[in-house]
Scaffold this motif. Structure first.
Motif, PDB file in Angstrom:
ATOM      1  N   HIS A   4      -4.656  17.200  -5.469  1.00 42.35           N
ATOM      2  CA  HIS A   4      -5.600  16.167  -5.054  1.00 42.35           C
ATOM      3  C   HIS A   4      -4.813  15.076  -4.675  1.00 42.35           C
ATOM      4  N   VAL A  57      -7.922   4.811 -14.660  1.00 41.90           N
ATOM      5  CA  VAL A  57      -7.906   6.131 -13.759  1.00 41.90           C
ATOM      6  C   VAL A  57      -6.535   6.732 -13.415  1.00 41.90           C
ATOM      7  N   PHE A  75      -8.292  16.003  -9.849  1.00 40.31           N
ATOM      8  CA  PHE A  75      -8.751  14.905 -11.124  1.00 40.31           C
ATOM      9  C   PHE A  75      -9.744  13.839 -10.345  1.00 40.31           C
ATOM     10  N   ILE A  79       0.980   9.967  -8.933  1.00 39.92           N
ATOM     11  CA  ILE A  79       0.036  11.026  -9.454  1.00 39.92           C
ATOM     12  C   ILE A  79       0.796  12.235  -9.215  1.00 39.92           C
ATOM     13  N   LEU A 134     -14.922   4.827 -13.122  1.00 36.76           N
ATOM     14  CA  LEU A 134     -14.994   5.239 -11.448  1.00 36.76           C
ATOM     15  C   LEU A 134     -16.444   5.651 -11.220  1.00 36.76           C
ATOM     16  N   GLN A 194     -14.182   1.010  -9.363  1.00 44.28           N
ATOM     17  CA  GLN A 194     -12.997   1.579 -10.025  1.00 44.28           C
ATOM     18  C   GLN A 194     -12.044   0.797 -10.794  1.00 44.28           C
ATOM     19  N   ALA A 204      -4.713  11.542  -4.383  1.00 49.70           N
ATOM     20  CA  ALA A 204      -5.217  10.264  -4.801  1.00 49.70           C
ATOM     21  C   ALA A 204      -3.950   9.178  -4.734  1.00 49.70           C
ATOM     22  N   ASN A 205      -2.908   9.678  -5.177  1.00 48.15           N
ATOM     23  CA  ASN A 205      -1.791   8.613  -5.059  1.00 48.15           C
ATOM     24  C   ASN A 205      -0.485   9.462  -5.381  1.00 48.15           C
ATOM     25  N   ASN A 216      -8.536  -3.611  -3.940  1.00 48.49           N
ATOM     26  CA  ASN A 216      -8.034  -2.673  -5.223  1.00 48.49           C
ATOM     27  C   ASN A 216      -8.621  -1.216  -4.701  1.00 48.49           C
ATOM     28  N   ARG A 265       2.925   1.689  -3.613  1.00 44.90           N
ATOM     29  CA  ARG A 265       2.005   1.993  -4.776  1.00 44.90           C
ATOM     30  C   ARG A 265       1.011   3.271  -4.550  1.00 44.90           C
ATOM     31  N   THR A 266       0.678   3.621  -3.454  1.00 43.89           N
ATOM     32  CA  THR A 266      -0.039   4.782  -3.046  1.00 43.89           C
ATOM     33  C   THR A 266       0.598   5.850  -2.270  1.00 43.89           C
ATOM     34  N   LYS A 298      -6.181   1.099 -12.995  1.00 41.96           N
ATOM     35  CA  LYS A 298      -5.089   1.422 -13.847  1.00 41.96           C
ATOM     36  C   LYS A 298      -5.553   2.288 -14.739  1.00 41.96           C
ATOM     37  N   ILE A 304       0.917  -1.203   0.043  1.00 33.31           N
ATOM     38  CA  ILE A 304       0.009  -0.157   0.023  1.00 33.31           C
ATOM     39  C   ILE A 304       0.941   1.187  -0.119  1.00 33.31           C
ATOM     40  N   ILE A 333      -8.278   0.538   0.236  1.00 37.89           N
ATOM     41  CA  ILE A 333      -7.272   0.700   0.928  1.00 37.89           C
ATOM     42  C   ILE A 333      -6.909   2.324   0.515  1.00 37.89           C
ATOM     43  N   LEU A 334      -7.640   2.792  -0.315  1.00 40.95           N
ATOM     44  CA  LEU A 334      -7.105   4.023  -0.959  1.00 40.95           C
ATOM     45  C   LEU A 334      -7.951   5.433  -0.374  1.00 40.95           C
TER      46      LEU A 334
END
Ligand code: COA
Length: 341
Positions: A266, A234, A326, A272, A204, A229, A268-269, A166, A39-40, A232, A36, A169-170
């Motif tokens: 924003h 998104v 986004f 990004i 999404l 969602q 999100a990740n 998927n 990747r995020t 990948k 987690i 966890i976000l």
């Protein structure tokens, strides 16, 4: 040209106290803290009600997103030292309203006693707060209103499937509220650029509960009331569109990397965010990142970013601030503000 600019003059926030860490997820999902985090960029997120993941806990009185908005609005008003009766308009940006109707803006209006206000909800997912901020600023710039509250908040855990590693966890719960007022000085929202692309709608979404797929046993059984969602896809759109629009707002306003004092993207990740920062050519130290603590709070990320930036002494009067978002729709956009307090 309008004689007024619209400037943020106060900010409040609310975050539930309970946290859900990546290690908590390891206990009931096939996942790991390492995966987690890598990747995020997320370590933990706030969660309003632990019953959402553990149905054996005793039933609490459920608090909707109006609670987050109400607490944030109260703090915002208190900091400015004004009464709720002075508020003309409340815009509540969220995709997790207490109910489809009435609008959550109306619930907050009643909770804070904003007797002279009107209000409405605005749905643009993770772009919601930016869209609401831009809308609120137009009522100020036109001279129609003197005091507008814009709330960005989501209670994402209410629409997450905690068996879906998927997506669950976000996201996290939380949000904030800003007060907009007129100024004749060169502070506030100076420019913006926004887009939508509805061809991304399927990637999404919450498939059921609306007029297309009204709630039924079948929609519940098929788990259609949760966030669906294709991460990948998104991710790919978010990286390119958010980076493009962030670079565009800088070019339009002749801003070089060194002219930007703070960038609040924003959350999100982290990957990004990194792609945007690279494209904008700004120093990594000028980027507000709090995704590690809160995850993606959807419409809550920008006001929470501003709130933390102020508390950490990273945002002061006269600073050039870029906001970029986004979200579902797809929706995306960027704004250039000169910070005013
Ligand atoms: N723990 C462990 N493994 C996981 C996992 C988890 N929580 N979630 C997914 N995986 C697995 C996948 O099943 C996949 O396994 P497979 O290759 O055997 O099928 C593998 O990890 C890689 O998945 P992938 O989709 O390639 O990962 P990714 O690098 O794209 O990251 C996201 C996934 C969701 C983090 C990423 O796509 C993302 O952030 N998307 C944008 C989402 C977003 O922020 N949306 C909000 C609106 S802006």
């Amino acid at each position: 040209m309008s004689k007024f600019n619209a400037v943020i003059t106060s900010i409040g926030h609310f975050l539930p106290e309970q946290t859900l860490t990546n290690f908590d997820f390891e206990k009931f999902l096939e996942t790991s803290n390492e995966w987690i985090l890598e990747r995020t960029g997320i370590s933990e997120r706030r969660i309003m009600d632990k019953r959402i993941i553990n149905k054996t806990l005793p039933l609490n009185e459920s608090l909707g997103v109006s609670y987050i908005g109400t607490q944030a609005a109260k703090e915002c008003l208190e900091k400015r030292g004004i009464s709720a009766e002075e508020i003309d308009l409340i815009i509540f940006c969220t995709v997790t309203p207490d109910m489809f109707f009435p609008a959550t803006a109306c619930l907050v209006q009643n909770n804070i006693g904003a007797k002279n206000a009107w209000g409405y909800d605005l749905s643009a997912g993770c772009s919601g707060f930016l869209y609401g901020l831009i809308a609120g600023c137009q009522f100020i710039k036109s001279g129609m209103h003197k005091k507008v509250l814009v709330i960005g908040a989501d209670l994402m855990t209410s629409i997450l499937n905690f068996e879906d590693r998927n997506n669950c966890i976000l996201f996290g719960d939380g949000g904030g509220c800003v007060l907009l007022e007129p100024t004749e000085e060169n502070f506030g929202l100076l420019d913006f650029s926004c887009r939508v692309d509805g061809s991304g709608g399927d990637f999404l979404k919450m498939p059921a509960g609306g007029s297309k797929n009204p709630p039924s046993h079948e929609t519940v059984d098929k788990k259609m009331h949760y966030v669906h969602q294709e991460g990948k896809t998104v991710f790919k759109f978010a990286v390119s569109r958010m980076a493009d629009v962030s670079a565009e707002i800088m070019e339009k306003n002749n801003l070089k990397g060194e002219d930007v004092d703070l960038f609040i993207p924003h959350q999100a990740n982290i990957r990004i965010i990194d792609a945007c920062v690279k494209r904008m050519g700004i120093d990594a130290q000028k980027v507000m990142i709090n995704i590690q603590k809160y995850g993606n709070t959807t419409a809550g990320t920008l006001p929470l970013g501003m709130y933390d930036a102020i508390n950490e002494g990273r945002l002061k009067k006269g600073d050039n601030l870029i906001l970029s978002v986004f979200g579902t729709g797809f929706t995306w956009g960027s704004a250039y503000l000169k910070w005013g307090f």
